[in-house]
Design an enzyme around this catalytic site. Structure first.
Site, PDB file in Angstrom:
ATOM      1  N   TYR A   1      -2.379   0.944  15.437  1.00  0.00           N
ATOM      2  CA  TYR A   1      -3.498   1.876  15.638  1.00  0.00           C
ATOM      3  C   TYR A   1      -4.113   1.654  17.010  1.00  0.00           C
ATOM      4  O   TYR A   1      -4.518   0.533  17.355  1.00  0.00           O
ATOM      5  CB  TYR A   1      -4.535   1.648  14.538  1.00  0.00           C
TER       6      TYR A   1
ATOM      7  N   ARG B   1       0.829  -1.195   0.000  1.00  0.00           N
ATOM      8  CA  ARG B   1       0.000   0.000   0.000  1.00  0.00           C
ATOM      9  C   ARG B   1       0.871   1.256   0.000  1.00  0.00           C
ATOM     10  O   ARG B   1       2.104   1.164   0.100  1.00  0.00           O
ATOM     11  CB  ARG B   1      -0.931  -0.047   1.210  1.00  0.00           C
TER      12      ARG B   1
ATOM     13  N   HIS C   1       5.819 -14.730   4.352  1.00  0.00           N
ATOM     14  CA  HIS C   1       4.411 -15.094   4.171  1.00  0.00           C
ATOM     15  C   HIS C   1       3.559 -14.687   5.350  1.00  0.00           C
ATOM     16  O   HIS C   1       4.006 -14.605   6.484  1.00  0.00           O
ATOM     17  CB  HIS C   1       4.250 -16.605   3.932  1.00  0.00           C
TER      18      HIS C   1
ATOM     19  N   ASN D   1      14.555 -10.922   9.802  1.00  0.00           N
ATOM     20  CA  ASN D   1      13.633 -12.011   9.490  1.00  0.00           C
ATOM     21  C   ASN D   1      12.314 -11.723  10.194  1.00  0.00           C
ATOM     22  O   ASN D   1      12.249 -11.694  11.427  1.00  0.00           O
ATOM     23  CB  ASN D   1      14.180 -13.359   9.945  1.00  0.00           C
TER      24      ASN D   1
END
Length: 217
Positions: A147, A93, A123, A137
């Site tokens: 948030y 994003r 992943h 890592n």
């Protein structure tokens, strides 16, 4: 669309299936880039030489470095360094800046975060509003809780840190250089250099619990 694709191919870009590939006329693509079928590349994208854009990727206002690979992923207002692999099924994003030779794997989401060189997020992870060093890592299931219901806060992860599986880093928090976070931990305090942060209860075994529960029903 056909004219735009044709122009890029004449300049040395390999578009495997021009009929299923959409490229805006504002996009810059260097020679020796390979674009697989089904891709959408729009806005102010810039793709440097030797990069590979895998099938059904969607790029908008994004920069892809030399020899980088993007596979079946969505990237919006992101920057990807040279030699970095993204995807499949990653979502980057706005504000995602990924360094060189990184691994951003399947079902990883990055938002407003800077990622250093040679860092792996292989992943199933989320990292938002963070500054991450090199050679980190960041394991599967790890997230930054950025948030608090009113404001966003940043997480800092220094070079060489290891973030264990299913960890939660509650921002604002800092993990110092070379520190390890034990799998399953919820971290809300500073973790010093080369230390191990553990925040979880000890395992408890209640023997015959299943039989006793069944007997009581």
């Amino acid at each position: 669309m056909n004219a735009i694709n044709q122009k890029h191919m004449e300049n040395g870009v390999r578009i495997m299936d021009p009929a299923t590939t959409y490229i805006d006329d504002t996009v810059e693509i260097a020679a020796d880039v390979m674009i697989y079928p089904g891709c959408i590349i729009e806005g102010t994208c810039k793709i440097e030489s030797g990069a590979i854009i895998g099938p059904y990727s969607h790029l908008k206002d994004t920069t892809i470095g030399k020899e980088a690979t993007v596979r079946q992923s969505v990237l919006v207002s992101a920057v990807i360094g040279s030699g970095t692999n993204v995807g499949p099924f990653a979502y980057l994003r706005p504000g995602a800046v990924v360094g060189n030779n990184c691994r951003i794997g399947n079902f990883v989401e990055i938002k407003n975060a800077i990622i250093g060189d040679n860092t792996a997020m292989a992943h199933l992870a989320y990292i938002g509003d963070a500054d991450v060093g090199s050679n980190v890592n960041y394991s599967c299931g790890a997230i930054t809780a950025n948030y608090d219901g009113k404001k966003k806060h940043r997480t800092k992860i220094a070079d060489g840190a290891f973030i264990g599986c299913n960890s939660v880093l509650i921002a604002p928090v800092e993990v110092a250089e070379g520190a390890f976070i034990a799998a399953g931990s919820t971290i809300d305090k500073y973790v010093p250099e080369y230390s191990l942060g553990i925040a979880r209860e000890r395992q408890t075994i209640k023997e015959n619990w299943v039989r006793e529960k069944e007997a009581s029903q």
